[in-house]
Write an enzyme that holds these catalytic residues in place. Structure first.
Site, PDB file in Angstrom:
ATOM      1  N   LYS A 171       0.749  -1.084   0.106  1.00 25.01           N
ATOM      2  CA  LYS A 171      -0.014  -0.001   0.173  1.00 25.01           C
ATOM      3  C   LYS A 171       0.848   1.323  -0.026  1.00 25.01           C
ATOM      4  O   LYS A 171       1.354   1.665   1.026  1.00 25.01           O
ATOM      5  CB  LYS A 171      -1.011  -0.086   1.242  1.00 25.01           C
ATOM      6  CG  LYS A 171      -1.476   1.239   1.601  1.00 25.01           C
ATOM      7  CD  LYS A 171      -2.673   1.953   0.823  1.00 25.01           C
ATOM      8  CE  LYS A 171      -2.776   3.290   1.337  1.00 25.01           C
ATOM      9  NZ  LYS A 171      -1.934   4.347   1.035  1.00 25.01           N
ATOM     10  N   PRO A 172       1.260   1.947  -1.055  1.00 27.28           N
ATOM     11  CA  PRO A 172       2.079   2.964  -1.123  1.00 27.28           C
ATOM     12  C   PRO A 172       1.400   4.181  -0.472  1.00 27.28           C
ATOM     13  O   PRO A 172       0.082   4.281  -0.637  1.00 27.28           O
ATOM     14  CB  PRO A 172       2.390   3.339  -2.679  1.00 27.28           C
ATOM     15  CG  PRO A 172       1.009   2.576  -3.589  1.00 27.28           C
ATOM     16  CD  PRO A 172       0.583   1.522  -2.329  1.00 27.28           C
ATOM     17  N   GLU A 174      -0.584   7.809  -0.375  1.00 28.83           N
ATOM     18  CA  GLU A 174      -1.576   8.162  -1.050  1.00 28.83           C
ATOM     19  C   GLU A 174      -0.961   9.577  -2.308  1.00 28.83           C
ATOM     20  O   GLU A 174      -1.551   9.737  -3.063  1.00 28.83           O
ATOM     21  CB  GLU A 174      -2.923   8.849  -0.540  1.00 28.83           C
ATOM     22  CG  GLU A 174      -2.573   9.645   0.956  1.00 28.83           C
ATOM     23  CD  GLU A 174      -2.103   8.899   2.183  1.00 28.83           C
ATOM     24  OE1 GLU A 174      -1.613   7.816   1.894  1.00 28.83           O
ATOM     25  OE2 GLU A 174      -2.448   9.446   2.916  1.00 28.83           O
ATOM     26  N   GLY A 230       2.767   4.466  13.266  1.00 27.82           N
ATOM     27  CA  GLY A 230       3.252   3.059  13.650  1.00 27.82           C
ATOM     28  C   GLY A 230       2.576   2.500  14.962  1.00 27.82           C
ATOM     29  O   GLY A 230       2.371   1.417  15.109  1.00 27.82           O
ATOM     30  N   GLU A 247       9.704   1.184  10.849  1.00 28.22           N
ATOM     31  CA  GLU A 247      10.691   2.264  10.429  1.00 28.22           C
ATOM     32  C   GLU A 247      10.112   3.720  10.655  1.00 28.22           C
ATOM     33  O   GLU A 247       9.383   3.941   9.868  1.00 28.22           O
ATOM     34  CB  GLU A 247      11.416   1.917   9.208  1.00 28.22           C
ATOM     35  CG  GLU A 247      12.988   2.609   9.022  1.00 28.22           C
ATOM     36  CD  GLU A 247      12.749   3.919   8.521  1.00 28.22           C
ATOM     37  OE1 GLU A 247      12.715   5.031   9.306  1.00 28.22           O
ATOM     38  OE2 GLU A 247      13.076   3.928   7.432  1.00 28.22           O
ATOM     39  N   GLU A 378      10.647  16.294  14.843  1.00 30.98           N
ATOM     40  CA  GLU A 378      11.380  15.917  13.748  1.00 30.98           C
ATOM     41  C   GLU A 378      10.956  17.158  12.734  1.00 30.98           C
ATOM     42  O   GLU A 378       9.602  17.399  12.512  1.00 30.98           O
ATOM     43  CB  GLU A 378      10.782  14.580  12.943  1.00 30.98           C
ATOM     44  CG  GLU A 378      11.457  14.170  11.929  1.00 30.98           C
ATOM     45  CD  GLU A 378      11.166  12.702  11.506  1.00 30.98           C
ATOM     46  OE1 GLU A 378       9.802  12.571  11.932  1.00 30.98           O
ATOM     47  OE2 GLU A 378      11.660  12.035  10.787  1.00 30.98           O
TER      48      GLU A 378
HETATM   49  C1  SIN Z   1      17.547   6.132   2.958  1.00 34.41           C
HETATM   50  O1  SIN Z   1      17.165   4.884   2.843  1.00 34.41           O
HETATM   51  O2  SIN Z   1      18.659   6.435   2.752  1.00 34.41           O
HETATM   52  C2  SIN Z   1      16.602   7.147   3.668  1.00 34.41           C
HETATM   53  C3  SIN Z   1      15.333   6.595   4.246  1.00 34.41           C
HETATM   54  C4  SIN Z   1      14.627   7.733   5.206  1.00 34.41           C
HETATM   55  O3  SIN Z   1      15.214   8.134   5.829  1.00 34.41           O
HETATM   56  O4  SIN Z   1      13.353   7.907   5.107  1.00 34.41           O
END
Ligand code: SIN
Length: 476
Positions: A171-172, A174, A230, A247, A378
């Site tokens: 599922k990519p 949107e 997540g 991740e 972030e």
């Molecule tokens: C990567 O794979 O180099 C970066 C992935 C990410 O930080 O979102």
């Protein structure tokens, strides 16, 4: 490529619904795409489930050959695929081209690893016994992928899953489903067995995410995205005890010690901060500079930052493309406003760019304190916040003062300091005098609120495998 890819067919959803995908650089609609829902998700899961026995029983060499073919096709078609990434994500063409090759490198790496899924024989207490531990594919997996690397993050999951013998429902995001559908087209061209790889474009991730995390036929979910999402996926997956790889967000510290090679550190920060306009999880987010080298570092950095060209990713000069959408723009602007309202000092940039609605000028700010949101969150945008420190321990404590734990970077010419500080940093990945840490051979992943599980590398393959212990007793 405006439909879903399910069971080897291009499928329009039963509802006939469509959603619009637009170019973040111009706001123009790129295309209308099939909007999948629960029905199509269940179809894709069934297809992947039906395909699993044959795919998992193929010899590892057959799977390896197939993945090599995908790597070759991606590489050969990089100049046709890169514009699709730039169009839907906005990143500069050169970066998009690099992303296609980076994606191919995952298929190549996992093609090579597919034939090295070794087990163990285990010495037994009894002379008439033999014990083994062998590795087996976990089953049907789901990949929920982000918009910032719309091809590479799927390649990283699909390469490992398929090498292990698993089948996949993807599922990519949107905002960027076209790169995933392009990958499906490549799979189709390579004559993949139907149902092994399925892609569901959809405007509502919530509905599909719920099915993927609760369906009994899905054995593992791999997600790249925000920590908040997540947590939801983790909770939803709990009743059926799915294996998970998460991740999630990062808040990477970047520490420049007094002994650092300042030019090298500036170069590393430029790469780590401005890749994809600062929209990466491993992006340097908090910059700690020793007070004795602070002025030199900031002056060299500002010179480089002020030369960055912001614009449409298709223009050859462009180094910084747009942010992905208006929510991203709102977040980045509000982090900056909050910092400025609490006395942050803008060294360069500090406003939206005239290039368009979603473009933000590369910015450096200083005079920061921990009350500011930018010190904790972030950023996911092209802002560099500079903090100053005196003692090594002060820098390490400040760097670790976050719930996240994905990537960290340090610049020092002292070997013992490099070892000591990288040991003390509570992060899954540490770059020492280097920010280009990503590689198909490297275990990518975090700890704490940045999630768990690893992608890429032999560890990434293990995430798609189960261990079976066998004891043969009373052998004569
Ligand atoms: C990567 O794979 O180099 C970066 C992935 C990410 O930080 O979102």
């Amino acid at each position: 490529m405006t439909k879903a890819f399910v069971d080897g067919q291009w499928l329009a959803p039963k509802s006939g619904d469509q959603f619009s995908v637009s170019d973040p650089a111009t706001g123009n609609e790129i295309t209308l795409l099939s909007d999948c829902g629960i029905h199509e998700t269940e179809m894709a899961i069934d297809a992947a489930h039906n395909a699993f026995p044959a795919w998992s029983r193929k010899s590892p060499y057959e799977r390896s050959n197939f993945l090599s073919k995908i790597a070759d096709l991606l590489t050969k078609n990089a100049d046709k695929i890169a514009p699709i990434i730039t169009l839907e994500n906005g990143k500069p063409y050169k970066e998009a081209f690099g992303e296609v090759l980076y994606s191919a490198s995952y298929f190549k790496w996992f093609a090579e690893e597919a034939v090295r899924i070794y087990g163990d024989t285990i010495p037994t207490r009894s002379a008439s016994s033999k014990a083994t531990a062998t590795k087996h594919p976990i089953g049907v997996c789901a990949a929920i992928t982000p918009w910032n690397f719309p091809l590479a993050m799927l390649a990283r999951k699909a390469g490992a899953a398929l090498a292990a013998g698993c089948t996949l429902v993807a599922k990519p995001a949107e905002d960027t489903p076209l790169s995933a559908l392009t990958l499906a087209k490549i799979f189709e061209e390579a004559d993949l067995t139907n149902g092994v790889f399925n892609v569901l474009p959809a405007s509502s991730p919530v509905e599909i995410g719920k099915v993927l995390t609760t369906h009994p036929k899905i054995k593992k979910v791999s997600f790249t995205g925000s920590t908040d999402v997540g947590r939801i996926l983790y909770t939803q997956s709990a009743p059926s005890l799915k294996k998970l790889s998460l991740e999630l967000g990062g808040n990477a510290p970047f520490i420049v010690f007094e002994s650092a090679d300042i030019d090298l550190a500036v170069k590393g920060l430029m790469q780590a901060k401005f890749r994809n306009a600062g929209q990466t999880c491993i992006c340097a987010n908090r910059i700690f500079v020793h007070k004795n080298v602070r002025d030199k570092f900031v002056s060299k950095l500002s010179e480089k930052v002020s030369k960055l060209k912001v614009g449409n990713g298709f223009s050859e000069e462009t180094m910084i493309g747009p942010l992905i959408n208006s929510a991203a723009m709102k977040k980045v602007s509000s982090l900056l406003e909050d910092a400025v309202s609490k006395n942050a000092n803008i060294i360069t940039g500090g406003q939206k760019s005239p290039a368009g609605d979603l473009f933000f000028s590369p910015t450096i700010i200083s005079n920061l304190n921990s009350d500011m949101e930018i010190a904790r969150e972030e950023i996911f945008g092209p802002i560099i916040p500079i903090f100053e420190f005196d003692a090594e321990q002060e820098a390490t404590i400040a760097a670790n003062a976050t719930d996240y734990g994905l990537a960290a970077y340090i610049y020092t010419e002292q070997l013992s300091q490099a070892w000591r500080v990288s040991d003390a940093l509570e992060f899954g990945m540490v770059g020492i005098n280097e920010t280009q840490i990503s590689d198909a051979a490297a275990p990518f992943g975090g700890i704490n609120q940045s999630g768990f599980g690893r992608e890429g590398s032999k560890y990434g393959l293990d995430d798609y495998l189960e261990i079976k212990y066998r004891l043969f007793g009373n052998l004569r």
